[in-house]
Design a protein around this motif. Structure first.
Motif, short mmCIF file in Angstrom:
data_model
loop_
_atom_site.label_atom_id
_atom_site.label_comp_id
_atom_site.label_asym_id
_atom_site.label_seq_id
_atom_site.Cartn_x
_atom_site.Cartn_y
_atom_site.Cartn_z
N GLU B 92 0.82 -1.23 0.00
CA GLU B 92 0.00 0.00 0.00
C GLU B 92 0.84 1.27 0.00
O GLU B 92 0.35 2.34 -0.31
CB GLU B 92 -0.92 0.01 1.22
N GLY B 93 2.10 1.15 0.43
CA GLY B 93 2.95 2.33 0.39
C GLY B 93 3.84 2.54 1.61
O GLY B 93 4.63 3.49 1.63
N MET B 94 3.75 1.69 2.63
CA MET B 94 4.62 1.84 3.79
C MET B 94 6.06 1.52 3.41
O MET B 94 6.32 0.50 2.77
CB MET B 94 4.15 0.92 4.93
N GLY B 95 6.99 2.37 3.80
CA GLY B 95 8.39 2.08 3.57
C GLY B 95 8.89 1.01 4.52
O GLY B 95 8.37 0.86 5.62
N LEU B 96 9.91 0.27 4.08
CA LEU B 96 10.47 -0.80 4.92
C LEU B 96 12.00 -0.76 4.82
O LEU B 96 12.55 -0.80 3.72
CB LEU B 96 9.96 -2.17 4.45
N ILE B 97 12.64 -0.66 5.99
CA ILE B 97 14.10 -0.69 6.05
C ILE B 97 14.50 -2.00 6.70
O ILE B 97 14.21 -2.21 7.89
CB ILE B 97 14.67 0.49 6.88
N VAL B 98 15.13 -2.88 5.96
CA VAL B 98 15.52 -4.19 6.47
C VAL B 98 17.00 -4.15 6.83
O VAL B 98 17.83 -3.78 6.00
CB VAL B 98 15.23 -5.30 5.43
N LEU B 99 17.29 -4.55 8.07
CA LEU B 99 18.64 -4.37 8.60
C LEU B 99 19.33 -5.72 8.81
O LEU B 99 18.74 -6.65 9.38
CB LEU B 99 18.57 -3.62 9.93
N HIS B 100 20.58 -5.80 8.36
CA HIS B 100 21.50 -6.89 8.67
C HIS B 100 20.85 -8.28 8.54
O HIS B 100 20.42 -8.63 7.46
CB HIS B 100 22.04 -6.67 10.08
N SER B 101 20.78 -9.02 9.64
CA SER B 101 20.29 -10.40 9.61
C SER B 101 18.81 -10.46 9.25
O SER B 101 18.28 -11.56 9.03
CB SER B 101 20.56 -11.07 10.96
N GLY B 102 18.16 -9.33 9.15
CA GLY B 102 16.80 -9.27 8.62
C GLY B 102 16.72 -9.78 7.19
O GLY B 102 15.63 -9.98 6.67
N HIS B 103 17.86 -10.00 6.54
CA HIS B 103 17.85 -10.58 5.18
C HIS B 103 17.13 -11.92 5.19
O HIS B 103 16.60 -12.33 4.16
CB HIS B 103 19.27 -10.75 4.64
N TYR B 104 17.11 -12.59 6.35
CA TYR B 104 16.46 -13.90 6.44
C TYR B 104 15.10 -13.82 7.13
O TYR B 104 14.50 -14.85 7.44
CB TYR B 104 17.36 -14.89 7.18
N SER B 105 14.61 -12.61 7.35
CA SER B 105 13.28 -12.48 7.96
C SER B 105 12.22 -12.97 6.98
O SER B 105 12.40 -12.94 5.76
CB SER B 105 13.01 -11.02 8.33
N LYS B 106 11.10 -13.41 7.51
CA LYS B 106 9.98 -13.82 6.66
C LYS B 106 9.55 -12.69 5.74
O LYS B 106 9.27 -12.91 4.56
CB LYS B 106 8.79 -14.24 7.53
#
Lengths: 261, 261, 261, 261
Positions: B92-106
């Motif tokens: 819908e438009g929310m920004g998302l900043i994925v950090l470090h080990s978040g590469h493997y987040s669902k």
């Protein structure tokens, strides 16, 4: 080396709808397979929803270079386990051609990461696919456009990620447009989405559409050995680093431990 | 208009590991939130895995412009329902900043459609992030590079789709490289992946890393009204077509019927 | 069908510098041509700056599928007319492999539309090209990386447009990184930039670099008929429109007039 | 900070053609400037072909954040020196909005590196721009589409590189399609191409087209300090390398020498 291609069909409307059966007595998958078989370089077989494991066992997928996917009313009946298996093979390098209503298949939505929604209208209107990327292998042998006298309208916005390449854009009699041919890559696997293909029109009997299908299979074929390690996240021990390192700072993991997943 | 930002933290190692607690007494999410709060335009709050609904209720997400995500050892403990909710908000438009080990987040793996695997080594080696896209808003205020004395190595190949933009590429003392800052878009949502951030080093206390975090939140903010219809596939009735149409050919659907999903 | 490939060499340092001559007694173009000739599918010839029309006549270019370009000290001596000719052939579908200091060639800068600047250091340091896109045909037959004991450093930011694909990223002993293998497309022509290749090191004698060169030529080959009309902007007369039209509104152009350019 | 915007107009047909003068008594540049001025954040001025240095002196460009470009019959009359100056400012970070027949301007062709050719027809037919990328800032405030009762048809294939983003795709009454809004980046400069804008129709008086123009200027604005070093290729001396190096192997360049260009 022949391109080992599996044509997957949902195979429901061909059984339940008179109009569809009349158009595709061998099934839509049968018509697509026959079109592909005209290319001596493509070795084709079919699989359907009704087959055991939907015809997509581990063994068969391991021996498949390119998979084409047509589904419409029973996306939810496709087993999640089989879908995960197909996704993994795409990551490893298997090509995937997603056709028409396959935009809403589990496998396409999982690979795109987006809703894959669009507008639609079933009015039998005229569609004209313009070749936008003239030098693309998928446009080989085509003229400036392909015209379909009757089609289901698929309209923008089509909620997919920005594609790697836009090959075709469609014009519709009713006033809409659609990016009707787009390429994507996920892992080592090439993906082509092609929008025309509604089951109540003889679209897969159209010689130019058949040419596009053959082109797409040849384009999606990745002859390299499968990237089977793509789902692994290996630790590189300090003593195997390419440049000499001395351990510094605090650590979470003891030597030889696996990472978290 | 302030950018309403939620900093999500897994908040486990801060509780269970002495080294991590010593570095981040307020939690890693606390350090990230404090860094963001230095930007008067960012209105920040925190949420953790342990909160009800992981702190990400429908109501809260509806009032969130940008979400930052740090997780490592408990990706599997994040509820699928909450992940689907976050994914929908990104669309819908929310920004998302994925950090470090978040590469493997669902959530990251679902949005990418790929394994998001990589190589790693926890040796406390030196990392240098080179600014590849100097004119990008996420690089604002930085010099040619950012140097981290101690880092966890994340090495290529990083199994993500080709990014929209590559902002940073990292050099490691042990001999590897990594695309350490990349942008993506899914639906109306902008996504930034930033790789440094291992919990045993004071990376989020580094002023330049903090600058990157603030830049990323401002970049990811989409001020437009949410694209709430993105998951719908509306039929366009023939009488509402922009150009006059006459029904032709066979149909599957009766007037007013919904499409298959 | 063999891939008709012309290896273009500036051929100056091989004549004027003892070190370069010792490394490349047949010229750098000679070494590159020999490496390509090991692929039975590649039919190779050479051309140099000193040849009439730099060896790139209209006739020869018309019969060329892929051109490789190595130049360094004499970019300015390449005739603008020949460069325009090469650019046009790329648009039509000729592949182009730009090597090392060719980043500053007229042809590469014209095709990119950017300065193509970078940082550099001639210290004979170690370089390691990491394969970022493992499933890409240009990486065929390689392992995780290619290591060069001595190289000229080329450092980011490299002022080119965001590439279609990033295939290799290099690590340097001195602390920099570089996107050392990138693909682009202009018109129907595929372009690959490969950064290693400084003339004082035996880089084109390295078997893995030779493999990359062969892979790149095969990848850049576009077997489709040349898009010879790409520089035309044809008027579509109203009576040839695919849908029936009635002339409306004011016009600038009378029937049959050419457009402005 | 206001976005300092220069609206550049060729200003010929407004002087020589009655129909155009009647539609645009203040010139097309005047109409575009008036539309931009409605945004309090945009500080607008105009420049025309007839001005000294076409109104684009070094000083003025240095103080320009975004430039809009409309030209048609006199592309060849624009001085190469001024074009090189504009290109350099785009590389440094100046935004550029290229309008309609500006597809064939020197500046656009130089930045794209392609012929920028297309099909065309001046029949006053209907055009409908569909918003393909609904979350894009350039689509802010628009509905599903923008309809123009009379337009010049611009048809695919449009010979530009694959864009960063496709924002609009147009449908034409006569049966063609066109990617009517596309983004590109060159250096630090953002570029937007917008196709409608033929001088014999009141397209820049259309409120939605005016909204797109304002959106595009705001999107193209890069608030970062100009990347003035983008045309330099600095040597990094060995003693300034971030990691300790020892000179190895043969060299072409003595210490402190400049590189070849």
């Amino acid at each position: 080396m022949p391109v080992r291609t599996v044509v997957w069909g949902e195979n429901i409307h061909e059984q339940t709808n008179e109009d569809v059966r009349a158009l595709y007595p061998e099934g839509m998958h049968g018509a697509i397979a026959a079109a592909l078989a005209e290319d001596g370089n493509i070795q084709v077989s079919v699989a359907t929803l009704q087959d055991a494991e939907h015809g997509l066992s581990e063994e068969r997928l391991a021996a498949t270079d390119v998979l084409t996917w047509w589904g419409h009313r029973a996306h939810g009946d496709v087993s999640d386990e089989v879908v995960a298996r197909v996704q993994r093979r795409v990551w490893e390098g298997m090509g995937l051609i997603v056709l028409h209503s396959g935009h809403y298949s589990k496998i396409f939505r999982l690979l795109m990461g987006t809703p894959c929604s669009l507008k639609w209208r079933e009015a039998g209107e005229r569609e004209r696919l313009w070749v936008v990327n003239r030098g693309h292998p998928i446009a080989r042998g085509l003229g400036d456009y392909v015209e379909l006298p009757n089609t289901e309208m698929y309209g923008e916005p089509f909620a997919v990620p920005e594609p790697m390449e836009t090959v075709f854009i469609s014009w519709y009699e009713g006033g809409e447009v659609f990016r009707s041919g787009m390429t994507f890559q996920r892992g080592a696997g090439r993906i082509f989405y092609l929008s025309p293909g509604h089951e109540t029109y003889p679209i897969y009997h159209n010689p130019e559409m058949q040419q596009i299908l053959r082109n797409a299979v040849n384009w999606a074929y990745n002859p390299m050995p499968g990237w089977s390690s793509i789902t692994q996240a290996p630790n590189v021990p300090i003593e195997q680093a390419r440049e000499k390192l001395v351990q510094k700072g605090a650590r979470l993991h003891a030597d030889g431990e696996e990472g978290f997943r």
